[in-house]
Design a protein around this motif. Structure first.
Motif, short mmCIF file in Angstrom:
data_model
loop_
_atom_site.label_atom_id
_atom_site.label_comp_id
_atom_site.label_asym_id
_atom_site.label_seq_id
_atom_site.Cartn_x
_atom_site.Cartn_y
_atom_site.Cartn_z
N CYS A 241 -50.82 93.49 -66.19
CA CYS A 241 -52.38 93.00 -66.26
C CYS A 241 -52.89 92.98 -67.68
O CYS A 241 -52.46 93.90 -68.57
N ARG A 243 -55.46 93.93 -68.85
CA ARG A 243 -56.36 94.67 -68.98
C ARG A 243 -55.74 96.19 -69.27
O ARG A 243 -55.81 97.18 -70.07
N CYS A 244 -54.75 96.53 -67.93
CA CYS A 244 -54.16 98.01 -68.30
C CYS A 244 -52.74 97.86 -68.00
O CYS A 244 -52.01 98.81 -68.16
N CYS A 261 -54.44 92.93 -59.54
CA CYS A 261 -53.95 94.20 -60.18
C CYS A 261 -54.44 95.51 -59.32
O CYS A 261 -55.49 95.71 -59.09
N CYS A 264 -56.98 97.66 -61.62
CA CYS A 264 -58.05 97.22 -61.89
C CYS A 264 -59.18 96.75 -60.72
O CYS A 264 -60.33 96.90 -60.88
ZN LIG Z 1 -55.24 96.08 -64.39
#
Ligand SMILES: [Zn+2]
Length: 266
Positions: A241, A243-244, A261, A264
């Motif tokens: 992902c 973002r994370c 995800c 998220c």
């Molecule tokens: Zn994520």
């Protein structure tokens, strides 16, 4: 499959090229016939002038005056190519020939695309829902009220929202932080607001980048779109992902590969 941003790109490209041009005739070839069963006779097209080109959901609509409209759905692999004099493209299913010699070629490898000549308001005749670009929170609240459908399935239902397909549904849900399998009627007000904003943002951004060429999508000059490079979650199963870092999951929802995800999106 071309979705709202891809169809919008073709509409904007074609509009100045074909508006004002008069159709001499339309040739069709191959099976199944490109004109669907409910169409008026394509012979009616001869002598008609294209007044305007616009988009209804994932359909291109050519206004021909006197409440007559030619609609085109590209489905999986359809392409509409404008040619001033060029010969027909490979896999041609229909050629709209104009009186000045220009042509509009409908090429379609898998042959799921359809054309239809109809009278009346195309949005009503085709049974299309609200365009997501003009959707507002009040209307969205009305559409989802007491619905137990999964949010991804809801986004793909052309009778409610017209224009969203698999790619942009996945992207919008990722950006909104909402699980594709959540029940749409149970979204909180805040989630619904995020969904609306994310959906409109991703569609507008994709239009600015001339759509995504994930499979066979090409614009009216045969060129690829550019937005596929900016997809955040679609097609990224197993990749981290953005973002994370958690690996993106792929599940099948509404018969389509669905990417999300697990951290998220809740
Ligand atoms: Zn994520």
């Amino acid at each position: 499959m071309p979705e709202l941003p891809e169809v919008e790109t073709i509409v904007r490209d074609l509009s100045p090229l074909v508006s004002g041009r008069t159709i001499a005739r339309v040739r069709t070839t191959g099976k199944p016939p490109v004109f669907d069963r409910s169409t008026l006779s394509p012979r009616l097209l001869a002598g008609k002038t294209i007044e305007r080109v616009w988009r209804a959901g994932k359909f291109l609509v050519f206004d021909l005056g006197a409440d007559l409209h030619l609609t085109v759905h590209l489905r999986m692999t359809g392409n509409l190519l404008f040619a001033r004099a060029a010969r027909a493209a490979e896999r041609t299913r229909a050629v709209v020939e104009f009186t000045d010699g220009a042509r509009l070629v409908f090429a379609d490898v898998r042959k799921f695309g359809r054309m239809r000549l109809l009278r009346g308001d195309p949005v009503q005749v085709l049974g299309l829902g609200v365009d997501p670009l003009v959707l507002d929170d009040a209307r969205l609240r009305e559409l989802v009220r007491a619905k137990t459908t999964r949010v991804k399935t809801f986004l793909l239902d052309q009778r409610r929202l017209a224009g969203v397909g698999n790619i942009y549904a996945c992207e919008a849900l990722y950006q909104a932080g909402i699980r594709p399998g959540a029940r749409v009627g149970k979204l909180t007000r805040a989630q619904r607001g995020r969904l609306l904003r994310s959906l409109q943002r991703v569609l507008r951004k994709a239009i600015r980048h001339r759509g995504s060429s994930v499979d066979d999508y090409r614009d009216a000059e045969g060129k690829e779109g550019e937005f596929q490079k900016q997809l955040l979650v679609y097609g990224r199963a197993g990749l981290p992902c953005r973002r994370c870092g958690t690996p993106i999951r792929r599940v099948v929802l509404a018969q389509r590969g669905t990417f999300y995800c697990p951290v998220c999106q809740r």
